[in-house]
Design a protein around this motif. Structure first.
Motif, short mmCIF file in Angstrom:
data_model
loop_
_atom_site.label_atom_id
_atom_site.label_comp_id
_atom_site.label_asym_id
_atom_site.label_seq_id
_atom_site.Cartn_x
_atom_site.Cartn_y
_atom_site.Cartn_z
N ASN A 1 0.89 -1.15 0.00
CA ASN A 1 0.00 0.00 0.00
C ASN A 1 0.93 1.21 0.00
O ASN A 1 1.55 1.52 1.02
CB ASN A 1 -0.89 -0.01 1.24
CG ASN A 1 -1.75 1.21 1.35
OD1 ASN A 1 -1.48 2.25 0.74
ND2 ASN A 1 -2.79 1.13 2.15
N THR A 2 1.03 1.88 -1.13
CA THR A 2 1.98 2.99 -1.26
C THR A 2 1.60 4.21 -0.42
O THR A 2 2.42 5.11 -0.26
CB THR A 2 2.17 3.41 -2.73
OG1 THR A 2 0.89 3.77 -3.27
CG2 THR A 2 2.79 2.28 -3.54
N PHE A 3 0.40 4.23 0.14
CA PHE A 3 0.02 5.33 1.04
C PHE A 3 0.56 5.12 2.45
O PHE A 3 0.58 6.03 3.26
CB PHE A 3 -1.51 5.49 1.09
CG PHE A 3 -2.10 5.95 -0.19
CD1 PHE A 3 -1.88 7.23 -0.66
CD2 PHE A 3 -2.86 5.09 -0.97
CE1 PHE A 3 -2.42 7.66 -1.86
CE2 PHE A 3 -3.41 5.51 -2.16
CZ PHE A 3 -3.19 6.79 -2.62
N ASN A 4 0.97 3.90 2.75
CA ASN A 4 1.54 3.58 4.06
C ASN A 4 2.99 4.05 4.08
O ASN A 4 3.79 3.60 3.26
CB ASN A 4 1.44 2.07 4.30
CG ASN A 4 1.95 1.64 5.66
OD1 ASN A 4 2.77 2.30 6.28
ND2 ASN A 4 1.47 0.49 6.11
N PRO A 5 3.37 4.93 4.99
CA PRO A 5 4.74 5.47 4.98
C PRO A 5 5.80 4.56 5.62
O PRO A 5 6.99 4.87 5.56
CB PRO A 5 4.59 6.76 5.79
CG PRO A 5 3.50 6.44 6.77
CD PRO A 5 2.54 5.56 6.02
N ILE A 6 5.38 3.45 6.21
CA ILE A 6 6.34 2.61 6.93
C ILE A 6 6.97 1.60 5.97
O ILE A 6 6.29 0.77 5.36
CB ILE A 6 5.66 1.86 8.09
CG1 ILE A 6 5.05 2.88 9.06
CG2 ILE A 6 6.63 0.94 8.81
CD1 ILE A 6 4.15 2.29 10.12
N VAL A 7 8.29 1.67 5.83
CA VAL A 7 9.04 0.76 4.96
C VAL A 7 9.23 -0.56 5.68
O VAL A 7 9.60 -0.60 6.85
CB VAL A 7 10.41 1.39 4.56
CG1 VAL A 7 11.24 0.41 3.76
CG2 VAL A 7 10.19 2.69 3.79
N MET A 8 8.97 -1.65 4.97
CA MET A 8 9.04 -2.99 5.57
C MET A 8 10.42 -3.60 5.39
O MET A 8 10.84 -3.87 4.27
CB MET A 8 7.97 -3.89 4.94
CG MET A 8 6.56 -3.42 5.21
SD MET A 8 5.32 -4.56 4.57
CE MET A 8 5.46 -5.89 5.74
N PRO A 9 11.13 -3.87 6.48
CA PRO A 9 12.45 -4.50 6.40
C PRO A 9 12.31 -6.03 6.29
O PRO A 9 11.22 -6.58 6.51
CB PRO A 9 13.09 -4.12 7.74
CG PRO A 9 11.94 -4.06 8.68
CD PRO A 9 10.78 -3.52 7.86
N LEU A 10 13.40 -6.69 6.00
CA LEU A 10 13.41 -8.15 5.89
C LEU A 10 12.90 -8.83 7.16
O LEU A 10 12.23 -9.85 7.10
CB LEU A 10 14.81 -8.65 5.55
CG LEU A 10 14.96 -10.16 5.35
CD1 LEU A 10 14.08 -10.67 4.20
CD2 LEU A 10 16.41 -10.53 5.10
N GLU A 11 13.19 -8.23 8.32
CA GLU A 11 12.79 -8.83 9.59
C GLU A 11 11.28 -9.01 9.70
O GLU A 11 10.81 -9.80 10.50
CB GLU A 11 13.28 -7.98 10.77
CG GLU A 11 14.80 -7.97 10.92
CD GLU A 11 15.49 -7.07 9.90
OE1 GLU A 11 14.91 -6.05 9.43
OE2 GLU A 11 16.64 -7.39 9.55
N TRP A 12 10.51 -8.26 8.93
CA TRP A 12 9.06 -8.36 8.98
C TRP A 12 8.53 -9.49 8.10
O TRP A 12 7.35 -9.81 8.14
CB TRP A 12 8.41 -7.05 8.58
CG TRP A 12 8.62 -5.96 9.59
CD1 TRP A 12 9.44 -5.99 10.69
CD2 TRP A 12 8.00 -4.69 9.61
NE1 TRP A 12 9.38 -4.81 11.37
CE2 TRP A 12 8.49 -3.97 10.72
CE3 TRP A 12 7.09 -4.06 8.78
CZ2 TRP A 12 8.09 -2.69 11.03
CZ3 TRP A 12 6.69 -2.77 9.08
CH2 TRP A 12 7.18 -2.10 10.20
N PHE A 13 9.40 -10.06 7.28
CA PHE A 13 8.99 -11.17 6.42
C PHE A 13 9.11 -12.47 7.20
O PHE A 13 10.03 -12.64 8.01
CB PHE A 13 9.83 -11.21 5.16
CG PHE A 13 9.43 -10.15 4.17
CD1 PHE A 13 8.65 -10.49 3.07
CD2 PHE A 13 9.79 -8.84 4.35
CE1 PHE A 13 8.25 -9.52 2.16
CE2 PHE A 13 9.41 -7.86 3.44
CZ PHE A 13 8.63 -8.20 2.36
#
Length: 140
Positions: free
Chosen positions: A16-28
């Motif tokens: 969701n490009t409106f979400n400003p939080i970048v997802m790091p590898l740790e979240w996968f």
């Protein structure tokens, strides 16, 4: 007849490009393992596309070769380093898989990184460069 061998991978996240939080590898994969036989065995028992692919390959007498399996919940853009990780690890698995006949890739199709609006397309172009004219099948 020679048994077919198919490399299986997963790169699954809906951006969701409106979400400003970048997802790091740790979240996968909820911060757990992201590759290899252990993840492959766990994914084979989950109700997911990887499970279905492996079932069909095995029913056909083919061998499913494990590689990289990363998935996350929907969220913001994925860190560029996650796509870099996928490419690096795929290169490793493909170079160490021996002779294989094709690839099955489980993708979301709507994954964006910090700098790439089509991360799945970018990954597929990279994958094509690694496997040449071998068949690549995808789920989105």
């Amino acid at each position: 007849m020679k048994k077919k061998r198919v490399l299986v991978l997963e790169f699954h996240q809906e951006t969701n490009t409106f979400n400003p939080i970048v997802m790091p590898l740790e979240w996968f994969n909820a911060g757990g393992e992201t590759e290899g036989e252990a993840v492959f065995q766990r994914r084979k028992s989950d109700p997911c596309a990887v499970h279905g692919i492996v079932d069909v390959l095995e029913e056909m007498g083919a061998e499913a070769i494990p590689s990289v399996f990363i998935s996350a919940i929907s969220g913001g853009r994925v860190a560029d380093s996650v796509l870099d990780y996928m490419k690096e690890r795929l290169e490793y698995y493909i170079s160490n898989a021996g002779d294989f006949d094709g690839v099955c890739a489980v993708l979301h199709g709507a994954t964006c990184t910090e700098s790439c609006d089509d991360a799945c397309g970018d990954l597929l172009c990279f994958l094509r460069g690694l496997v040449g004219n071998k068949p690549i099948a995808i789920t989105c």
